[in-house]
Scaffold this motif. Structure first.
Motif, mmCIF file in Angstrom:
data_model
loop_
_atom_site.group_PDB
_atom_site.id
_atom_site.type_symbol
_atom_site.label_atom_id
_atom_site.label_comp_id
_atom_site.label_asym_id
_atom_site.label_seq_id
_atom_site.Cartn_x
_atom_site.Cartn_y
_atom_site.Cartn_z
ATOM 1 N N MET A 22 -87.265 -44.544 -64.842
ATOM 2 C CA MET A 22 -85.828 -44.719 -64.605
ATOM 3 C C MET A 22 -85.137 -44.795 -65.962
ATOM 4 S SD MET A 22 -86.306 -47.579 -61.588
ATOM 5 C CE MET A 22 -84.581 -47.656 -61.128
ATOM 6 N N HIS A 23 -84.858 -43.629 -66.541
ATOM 7 C CA HIS A 23 -84.454 -43.540 -67.942
ATOM 8 C C HIS A 23 -83.176 -44.332 -68.236
ATOM 9 C CE1 HIS A 23 -87.577 -40.614 -68.663
ATOM 10 N NE2 HIS A 23 -87.143 -39.869 -67.647
ATOM 11 N N ARG A 24 -82.199 -44.252 -67.385
ATOM 12 C CA ARG A 24 -80.940 -44.946 -67.656
ATOM 13 C C ARG A 24 -81.118 -46.464 -67.615
ATOM 14 N NH1 ARG A 24 -76.383 -41.381 -64.294
ATOM 15 N NH2 ARG A 24 -76.687 -39.435 -65.490
ATOM 16 N N LEU A 25 -81.851 -46.934 -66.613
ATOM 17 C CA LEU A 25 -82.086 -48.374 -66.519
ATOM 18 C C LEU A 25 -82.950 -48.846 -67.686
ATOM 19 C CD1 LEU A 25 -81.653 -50.943 -64.881
ATOM 20 C CD2 LEU A 25 -83.713 -50.383 -63.565
ATOM 21 N N TYR A 26 -83.933 -48.020 -68.074
ATOM 22 C CA TYR A 26 -84.806 -48.377 -69.200
ATOM 23 C C TYR A 26 -83.998 -48.482 -70.495
ATOM 24 C CZ TYR A 26 -88.717 -48.010 -72.504
ATOM 25 O OH TYR A 26 -89.609 -48.240 -73.512
ATOM 26 N N THR A 27 -83.095 -47.516 -70.705
ATOM 27 C CA THR A 27 -82.247 -47.548 -71.900
ATOM 28 C C THR A 27 -81.332 -48.773 -71.887
ATOM 29 O OG1 THR A 27 -82.281 -45.132 -72.013
ATOM 30 C CG2 THR A 27 -80.558 -46.267 -73.240
ATOM 31 N N ALA A 28 -80.772 -49.064 -70.723
ATOM 32 C CA ALA A 28 -79.885 -50.229 -70.621
ATOM 33 C C ALA A 28 -80.649 -51.523 -70.906
ATOM 34 C CB ALA A 28 -79.252 -50.277 -69.234
ATOM 35 N N ALA A 29 -81.887 -51.625 -70.403
ATOM 36 C CA ALA A 29 -82.692 -52.827 -70.656
ATOM 37 C C ALA A 29 -83.033 -52.954 -72.132
ATOM 38 C CB ALA A 29 -83.968 -52.789 -69.810
ATOM 39 N N LEU A 30 -83.331 -51.820 -72.767
ATOM 40 C CA LEU A 30 -83.618 -51.856 -74.208
ATOM 41 C C LEU A 30 -82.422 -52.368 -74.998
ATOM 42 C CD1 LEU A 30 -85.623 -48.558 -74.906
ATOM 43 C CD2 LEU A 30 -86.445 -50.901 -75.185
ATOM 44 N N HIS A 31 -81.239 -51.980 -74.584
ATOM 45 C CA HIS A 31 -80.014 -52.417 -75.267
ATOM 46 C C HIS A 31 -79.473 -53.724 -74.693
ATOM 47 C CE1 HIS A 31 -79.277 -48.867 -77.815
ATOM 48 N NE2 HIS A 31 -79.838 -48.165 -76.833
ATOM 49 N N ARG A 32 -80.277 -54.369 -73.835
ATOM 50 C CA ARG A 32 -79.878 -55.632 -73.205
ATOM 51 C C ARG A 32 -78.542 -55.492 -72.497
ATOM 52 N NH1 ARG A 32 -81.687 -59.763 -78.151
ATOM 53 N NH2 ARG A 32 -83.882 -59.143 -78.153
ATOM 54 N N PHE A 33 -78.390 -54.320 -71.863
ATOM 55 C CA PHE A 33 -77.205 -54.002 -71.073
ATOM 56 C C PHE A 33 -75.916 -54.113 -71.886
ATOM 57 C CE2 PHE A 33 -80.536 -55.218 -68.170
ATOM 58 C CZ PHE A 33 -80.457 -54.247 -67.183
ATOM 59 N N TRP A 34 -76.046 -53.964 -73.189
ATOM 60 C CA TRP A 34 -74.925 -53.979 -74.132
ATOM 61 C C TRP A 34 -74.107 -55.267 -74.029
ATOM 62 C CZ3 TRP A 34 -76.230 -49.651 -71.232
ATOM 63 C CH2 TRP A 34 -76.757 -48.587 -71.964
ATOM 64 N N LEU A 35 -74.733 -56.296 -73.481
ATOM 65 C CA LEU A 35 -74.025 -57.565 -73.327
ATOM 66 C C LEU A 35 -73.807 -58.248 -74.671
ATOM 67 C CD1 LEU A 35 -72.851 -59.116 -70.939
ATOM 68 C CD2 LEU A 35 -74.958 -60.465 -70.850
ATOM 69 N N ASP A 36 -74.715 -57.996 -75.626
ATOM 70 C CA ASP A 36 -74.539 -58.586 -76.959
ATOM 71 C C ASP A 36 -73.249 -58.112 -77.610
ATOM 72 O OD1 ASP A 36 -77.352 -58.742 -76.196
ATOM 73 O OD2 ASP A 36 -77.683 -59.516 -78.224
ATOM 74 N N ASN A 37 -73.017 -56.800 -77.563
ATOM 75 C CA ASN A 37 -71.801 -56.258 -78.181
ATOM 76 C C ASN A 37 -70.546 -56.745 -77.471
ATOM 77 O OD1 ASN A 37 -73.415 -54.784 -79.957
ATOM 78 N ND2 ASN A 37 -73.522 -53.023 -78.583
ATOM 79 N N MET A 38 -70.606 -56.796 -76.142
ATOM 80 C CA MET A 38 -69.436 -57.254 -75.395
ATOM 81 C C MET A 38 -69.145 -58.725 -75.675
ATOM 82 S SD MET A 38 -69.661 -55.343 -71.675
ATOM 83 C CE MET A 38 -71.363 -55.805 -71.332
ATOM 84 N N ALA A 39 -70.199 -59.548 -75.714
ATOM 85 C CA ALA A 39 -69.993 -60.973 -75.979
ATOM 86 C C ALA A 39 -69.459 -61.201 -77.388
ATOM 87 C CB ALA A 39 -71.311 -61.724 -75.773
ATOM 88 N N ASP A 40 -69.986 -60.437 -78.354
ATOM 89 C CA ASP A 40 -69.474 -60.576 -79.724
ATOM 90 C C ASP A 40 -68.000 -60.211 -79.797
ATOM 91 O OD1 ASP A 40 -71.825 -61.483 -80.723
ATOM 92 O OD2 ASP A 40 -72.470 -59.589 -81.587
ATOM 93 N N SER A 41 -67.628 -59.150 -79.091
ATOM 94 C CA SER A 41 -66.244 -58.697 -79.138
ATOM 95 C C SER A 41 -65.304 -59.658 -78.415
ATOM 96 C CB SER A 41 -66.139 -57.304 -78.512
ATOM 97 O OG SER A 41 -64.806 -56.860 -78.482
ATOM 98 N N ILE A 42 -65.740 -60.159 -77.251
ATOM 99 C CA ILE A 42 -64.857 -60.988 -76.433
ATOM 100 C C ILE A 42 -64.814 -62.421 -76.931
ATOM 101 C CG2 ILE A 42 -64.486 -61.914 -74.119
ATOM 102 C CD1 ILE A 42 -65.761 -59.359 -73.023
ATOM 103 N N PHE A 43 -65.986 -62.967 -77.284
ATOM 104 C CA PHE A 43 -66.067 -64.396 -77.609
ATOM 105 C C PHE A 43 -66.013 -64.663 -79.112
ATOM 106 C CE2 PHE A 43 -68.759 -64.356 -73.572
ATOM 107 C CZ PHE A 43 -67.666 -64.602 -72.780
ATOM 108 N N VAL A 44 -66.919 -64.033 -79.863
ATOM 109 C CA VAL A 44 -67.097 -64.406 -81.265
ATOM 110 C C VAL A 44 -65.970 -63.875 -82.141
ATOM 111 C CG1 VAL A 44 -68.648 -64.316 -83.250
ATOM 112 C CG2 VAL A 44 -69.595 -64.500 -80.938
ATOM 113 N N ARG A 45 -65.796 -62.557 -82.145
ATOM 114 C CA ARG A 45 -64.789 -61.984 -83.052
ATOM 115 C C ARG A 45 -63.377 -62.388 -82.673
ATOM 116 N NH1 ARG A 45 -68.505 -57.552 -83.310
ATOM 117 N NH2 ARG A 45 -67.572 -56.507 -81.533
ATOM 118 N N SER A 46 -63.091 -62.498 -81.377
ATOM 119 C CA SER A 46 -61.748 -62.933 -80.971
ATOM 120 C C SER A 46 -61.486 -64.377 -81.409
ATOM 121 C CB SER A 46 -61.596 -62.805 -79.456
ATOM 122 O OG SER A 46 -62.550 -63.604 -78.787
ATOM 123 N N THR A 47 -62.519 -65.234 -81.333
ATOM 124 C CA THR A 47 -62.360 -66.615 -81.778
ATOM 125 C C THR A 47 -62.156 -66.684 -83.283
ATOM 126 O OG1 THR A 47 -63.772 -67.356 -79.958
ATOM 127 C CG2 THR A 47 -63.407 -68.902 -81.759
#
Length: 518
Positions: free
Chosen positions: A374-399
């Motif tokens: 399941m290539h798309r799901l595998y890629t998403a899991a490798l990137h941790r569903f891009w939650l790191d980038n979203m959290a950095d953008s929404i929580f860390v950098r905005s703060t």
């Protein structure tokens, strides 16, 4: 009298924190020679807290202890009264006992694991502070006391994630975790404010008893703030990324903080608020959805991890998601048992992980073949569903941007409004002062600050006059011995000034001030 003895339970680990901190400052807990007194102080104080806690737990099981103990009034303002009180129901005492057992075993394990580490005393000092904080969270009888432990646990987490502060990655991840958890703290503060407005008290007993009198809107608002704080502390979606970054700290801290204890603090807070949550069905539905998403995120991300600590931490995240799901279904008792069993098992896994790595010689477990197809799901899991980038953008950098804007607002608006000098230009040492050859009026204006108004000008004149008196009457007319003494004292003061400017001494002073206030 029993109330005072119970108050010693969180106070004993805090005393170990203060004692070891003083040992670091005065030199009897430094270096390899200081390892033995450091570990002895930490073990004795934390063991004493554990023995006291087990004794009171036995009294509770025998029905000889009330469900709440109040020591004294902490704060009284208008109609609001906040006391230093403790919840002594069986759930709180049993879970707090588990916390103390795990904390003590982790300290015992760390004696040899952290041997000859440069920050050996600092590690045990912070671990003792964390133990005290967790006891306040699990035993606090009101939201204010729990919030005190909540913040101390956050500070301890920040300091141990950045344990190797000479590495830039450790500092960045410590800041990321700290900022993310501050968002949850804002929700906690909001809920405390609403409890004061609508319920008139912060005692858990009052909040849970009067929950039936709240309408759905009020119950939802009060519970929402606490739930946000719980989700952030337990690293549930969308706050999950910080906990994987927190593994920068030593393995024992990973075990006691993120594997077994602190990660469950949020779940325990939700269990504590059972009557309030039952008044808000929409929030329970949302909590169930977050629990499912957190479990799936932890499970799928854990399948693609190549190191044992990351695999364990994502497994922990998945288990926390299942606990949240149980709470959303109304099975709070089952979630309590699940929490206790998982905390004990996960602590064992983290502490035994270094030994396991030494015993095995085969490569890491491969990713399941079904997930690889399941290539798309595998890629998403490798990137941790891009939650790191979203959290950095929404929580860390905005703060961080908000903090920069507030600093600009403070400099441009607040400082001129209250007539403060824009820059004091204060000197940092006696040596710099001795090299100033300007007149005392220029010294007052450039290095002491320009005063505003009659009082400011008066203080400016007095400061300049004192400088002239020191220069002309004390230093020049004194004997050679007096000059040597003054220079020696100045050197000591300069050294002390440099030490106090370092972060580890700064937060130590802040915490010492906090202890004195308490």
């Amino acid at each position: 009298m029993s109330d005072l003895w119970f108050g010693l339970i969180p106070l004993l680990p805090l005393s170990a924190f203060v004692w070891i901190g003083l040992g670091i400052l005065f030199g009897f807990c430094r270096g390899e020679a200081g390892e033995k007194p450091t570990s002895l102080i930490a073990l004795l104080f934390n063991l004493a807290a554990l023995v006291l806690l087990l004794t009171f737990t036995l009294f509770s099981l025998q029905g000889r202890l009330p469900a709440r103990l109040e020591l004294f009034d902490w704060l009284h303002s208008g109609t609001v009264n906040i006391a230093v009180s403790f919840s002594t129901d069986r759930v709180s005492l049993l879970l707090a006992s588990l916390v103390s057992v795990i904390a003590f075993l982790t300290m015992r394990f760390s004696i040899h694991y952290m041997h000859r580490e440069a920050g050996y005393p600092r590690f045990f000092m912070i671990l003792s502070l964390f133990h005290s904080a967790m006891l306040l969270i699990f035993l606090g009888g009101n939201a204010a006391l729990v919030f005190t432990g909540w913040e101390l646990a956050g500070i301890s987490s920040f300091l141990l994630i950045g344990y190797a502060f000479q590495r830039n990655t450790a500092v960045i991840n410590a800041n990321r975790a700290f900022i993310t958890n501050r968002i949850g703290d804002a929700g906690f503060i909001l809920s405390m404010f609403l409890c004061i407005v609508w319920l008139g008290d912060l005692e858990w007993q009052t909040i849970t008893t009067k929950a039936a009198d709240l309408d759905t809107f009020q119950a939802t608002l009060i519970a929402s703030g606490f739930v946000i704080a719980a989700l952030a502390k337990s690293a549930a979606v969308p706050f999950s990324p910080w906990i994987a970054r927190a593994l920068e700290g030593p393995t024992p801290s990973s075990a006691v903080f993120y594997g077994s204890l602190m990660v469950h603090a949020g779940v325990f807070l939700i269990i504590r608020l059972e009557p309030v949550l039952l008044q808000s069905p929409p929030l329970l539905y949302l909590l169930g959805m977050i629990g499912v998403l957190t479990a799936l995120y932890g499970f799928l991300s854990g399948l693609v991890q190549s190191d044992i600590k990351s695999a364990l931490i994502f497994s922990t995240t998945a288990q926390v998601g299942l606990m949240l799901l149980l709470c959303s279904l109304g099975w709070f008792t089952a979630a309590s048992w699940y929490l206790a069993a998982h905390a004990a098992w996960r602590a064992f896994q983290f502490l035994s992980a270094p030994a396991v790595l030494n015993l095995i010689s085969r490569p890491a477990r491969p990713v399941p073949a079904r997930l690889q197809r399941m290539h798309r799901l595998y890629t998403a899991a490798l990137h941790r569903f891009w939650l790191d980038n979203m959290a950095d953008s929404i929580f860390v950098r905005s703060t961080q941007k908000l903090a920069a804007e507030m600093k600009t607002f403070d400099e441009k608006i607040i400082v001129p409004l209250v007539s403060l000098p824009a820059q004091t230009g204060a000197i940092s040492s006696l040596a710099q002062w001795e090299h100033r050859k300007e007149s005392y009026f220029n010294i007052a204006q450039q290095y002491i600050g320009r005063g505003a108004g009659v009082l400011g000008k008066l203080m400016e004149r007095i400061a300049g006059g004192l400088h002239w008196f020191e220069e002309r009457m004390v230093l020049r007319s004194g004997s050679q011995e007096l000059l040597q003494v003054i220079k020696r004292v100045g050197a000591y003061l300069q050294h002390a000034d440099l030490l106090l400017s370092r972060p580890r001494y700064l937060w130590l002073l802040i915490l010492a001030t906090f202890v004195v206030i308490l």
